[in-house]
Design a protein around this motif. Structure first.
Motif, short mmCIF file in Angstrom:
data_model
loop_
_atom_site.label_atom_id
_atom_site.label_comp_id
_atom_site.label_asym_id
_atom_site.label_seq_id
_atom_site.Cartn_x
_atom_site.Cartn_y
_atom_site.Cartn_z
N SER A 145 2.39 0.72 10.43
CA SER A 145 1.94 0.15 9.16
C SER A 145 0.57 -0.50 9.41
O SER A 145 0.41 -1.27 10.35
CB SER A 145 2.92 -0.91 8.66
OG SER A 145 4.18 -0.35 8.38
N ASP A 146 -0.39 -0.19 8.57
CA ASP A 146 -1.72 -0.79 8.72
C ASP A 146 -2.40 -0.81 7.35
O ASP A 146 -3.21 0.04 7.02
CB ASP A 146 -2.55 0.01 9.73
CG ASP A 146 -3.81 -0.74 10.15
OD1 ASP A 146 -3.89 -1.95 9.88
OD2 ASP A 146 -4.71 -0.13 10.76
N ARG A 147 -2.03 -1.83 6.55
CA ARG A 147 -2.57 -1.95 5.20
C ARG A 147 -2.70 -3.43 4.87
O ARG A 147 -1.72 -4.17 4.92
CB ARG A 147 -1.66 -1.24 4.19
CG ARG A 147 -2.26 -1.12 2.80
CD ARG A 147 -1.49 -0.09 1.96
NE ARG A 147 -0.14 -0.52 1.67
CZ ARG A 147 0.22 -1.15 0.55
NH1 ARG A 147 -0.68 -1.44 -0.38
NH2 ARG A 147 1.48 -1.48 0.36
N PRO A 171 -1.01 6.10 9.10
CA PRO A 171 -1.70 5.48 10.23
C PRO A 171 -1.04 5.86 11.54
O PRO A 171 0.18 5.72 11.70
CB PRO A 171 -1.57 3.98 9.95
CG PRO A 171 -1.26 3.87 8.50
CD PRO A 171 -0.49 5.10 8.15
N GLN A 177 -7.41 3.04 9.64
CA GLN A 177 -6.02 2.68 9.85
C GLN A 177 -5.54 3.20 11.20
O GLN A 177 -5.80 4.34 11.57
CB GLN A 177 -5.14 3.27 8.74
CG GLN A 177 -5.31 2.58 7.39
CD GLN A 177 -4.37 3.17 6.36
OE1 GLN A 177 -4.57 4.29 5.91
NE2 GLN A 177 -3.34 2.42 5.99
N VAL A 205 -7.97 -2.16 3.88
CA VAL A 205 -7.64 -1.19 4.92
C VAL A 205 -6.40 -0.47 4.43
O VAL A 205 -5.34 -1.08 4.28
CB VAL A 205 -7.40 -1.88 6.28
CG1 VAL A 205 -6.90 -0.87 7.31
CG2 VAL A 205 -8.68 -2.55 6.77
N GLY A 206 -6.53 0.81 4.11
CA GLY A 206 -5.47 1.52 3.43
C GLY A 206 -5.61 1.36 1.93
O GLY A 206 -6.43 0.57 1.44
N ILE A 231 0.85 -5.07 8.84
CA ILE A 231 0.21 -4.61 10.08
C ILE A 231 1.28 -4.71 11.17
O ILE A 231 1.69 -5.82 11.53
CB ILE A 231 -1.01 -5.47 10.47
CG1 ILE A 231 -1.90 -5.76 9.27
CG2 ILE A 231 -1.80 -4.79 11.57
CD1 ILE A 231 -3.00 -6.77 9.55
#
Length: 495
Positions: free
Chosen positions: A62-64, A53, A119, A247-248, A279
């Motif tokens: 971090s974006d999951r 991301p 992401q 998401v991810g 996130i």
């Protein structure tokens, strides 16, 4: 003799083949080991790796998380009541695949407005956390505290996000009637329709395992957060119904498939959202490009200190004028600075380019940070050389000057670069010795909302770069002053 002529003469005397070969060897050591290290780092993915991301400024984040969502127009809001927040922590072998209840401090569940499911897209969220109460977070690096405390059926939390164009306001309430505004964020460039809904995420459980003489290495365990919501109200919703998506990547590992898969369950008017990930800024698993490209720095430093110490001993006599000693200090400092400038200026951009070509995610280097590295590291090497030259003039013994130089600079720096010593001891060494100056190479940013091992062995220095550089300057000035004090002033002697 004019100063310029004196410097030219001392430079000519310094430039013997042996010394120039040693400087070249130091530069080539930095370059060769750095490029070999970068080349050896390759992606471990079987096939193309998922793209990391990346946000608008090029930073990796971090974006999951798991997202129950629907569309929201330019004017609207979402209001929910959070009645429960629980979680699990998975202990892998040799702990017998044990799954225990618990929440990590920055587990989070709540409501979020996000520019699509990509992401790295912009967002603002109101959330409950594992140990830090209610928070309003947006665009990965921004975190504003709401009220502290926990959530339960007896003490629920009401959360609200309101959109007005590009402005997102986060509010909280204990009873759904009296509302407190936590913060407002402006997310320029949001599209007319964004995604809004419920989410859950939980970063890994970071623990430290003791090694060496009390040092620590990081271990991360799989975790999951679960939030239970009711009284979900959306005003200004766009056409279309609810969707449920990660998401991810999620539910791909054996841990997730065979334990508690993440997702959304709706039952008896309550919506349960479970998810893993995070996130925000990258934590323990973030890139460490500088560490990867500069493994040769310690070896080169040893070479440079030996050259400087021998130069101080071999070229100084009791009758050597102080002015000449000062000129020689400038020469060794300048030669070392140029050596470091060439080496670091080559290895950093080239090594990072190799990492990228090998599929390794790399963080962008801002201009200020790049300048700090490419100018700051050679300056540190130069000052270390001048310090050790001063030790040679002062002590008049090769072995003594080299031993003291290595003890003051190399041993603290090398000993704290690896998880050998307790973190507290390593931090104090990097506060009290000239090795503190290597803080100029630090690129790690400490974020309060990220649990990470902020220690020297993980690339984090306890002092800012300018403070570390000031400590090295103080040591250098003291040693050179003492060294000059041992010399006879030739002019005074003649008078």
């Amino acid at each position: 003799m004019p100063t310029t002529a004196l410097l030219r003469r001392e430079w000519a005397a310094f430039g013997r083949p042996g010394r120039l070969i040693a400087l070249a060897a130091a530069a080539l050591t930095i370059i060769a080991l750095g490029l070999l290290s970068a080349s050896a780092n390759r992606s471990s993915c079987a096939g193309p790796c998922p793209a990391a991301p990346v946000i608008d400024d090029g930073s990796i984040v971090s974006d999951r998380f798991w997202f129950a969502h629907r569309g929201l127009g330019r004017e609207g809001s979402i209001t929910v009541r959070l009645t429960s927040m629980t979680g699990t922590i998975t202990y892998p072998p040799p702990d017998h695949d044990q799954i225990v209840p618990g929440l990590v401090p920055w587990a989070k569940t709540g409501i979020i407005i996000k520019d699509g499911l990509r992401q790295g897209s912009r967002y603002a969220a109101m959330m409950m956390t594992g140990s830090h109460g209610v928070r309003f977070q947006y665009d990965y690096k921004n975190d504003i505290a709401g009220r502290a405390g926990q959530v339960s059926e007896q003490s629920p939390r009401w959360l609200r996000l309101t959109r007005s164009g590009d402005t997102i306001t986060g509010s909280e309430s204990a009873d759904g009637t009296q509302w407190h505004t936590v913060a407002t964020a402006s997310l320029d460039g949001l599209p007319d329709t964004v995604r809004v809904g419920l989410f859950a995420a939980s970063p890994g459980d970071l623990t430290l395992r003791k090694v060496g003489l009390g040092g620590a290495i990081e271990e991360v365990r799989f975790t999951q957060a679960v939030g239970v919501f009711d009284n979900v109200t959306i005003e200004g919703a766009a056409t279309g119904g609810w969707d449920s998506d990660p998401v991810g990547q999620m539910n791909h590992t054996d841990w997730e498939k065979h334990t508690n898969p993440s997702g959304v369950v709706e039952k008896d008017g309550a919506i349960t959202v479970s998810g893993t990930g995070d996130i925000g800024p990258v934590g323990e698993e973030g890139p460490r490009d500088v560490d990867t490209t500069l493994p040769g720095l310690i070896v080169a430093l040893i070479i440079l200190l030996v050259v400087a110490a021998r130069y101080g001993v071999r070229t100084t006599r009791a009758e050597t004028p102080r002015r000449m000693i000062a000129a020689r200090a400038a020469v060794i400092g300048g030669a070392t600075f140029v050596t470091g400038l060439v080496a670091v200026g080559v290895v950093l951009p080239t090594g990072i380019a190799i990492l990228k070509s090998n599929g390794i995610p790399t963080q962008p280097v801002p201009v200020t940070t790049g300048t700090q590295l490419i100018i700051g590291l050679p300056a540190v090497l130069a000052l270390c050389a001048v310090l050790t030259y001063g030790l040679g003039v002062w002590l008049r013994r090769d072995w003594a000057a080299i031993a003291v130089g290595l003890s003051l600079i190399v041993l603290p720096y090398a000993g704290t670069a690896f998880p050998l010593l307790p973190d507290t001891v390593a931090e104090w060494l990097l506060r009290l010795t000239p090795a503190a100056s290597f803080a100029v190479r630090q690129t790690i940013v400490e974020y309060p909302q990220v649990t990470a091992h902020y220690a020297p062995s993980a690339g984090y220095f306890p002092l800012p770069w300018w403070a570390g550089l000031a400590i090295l300057c103080a040591y250098t000035m003291i040693v050179v002053r003492i060294a000059l004090g041992r010399q006879l002033d030739a002019d005074s002697g003649r008078r």
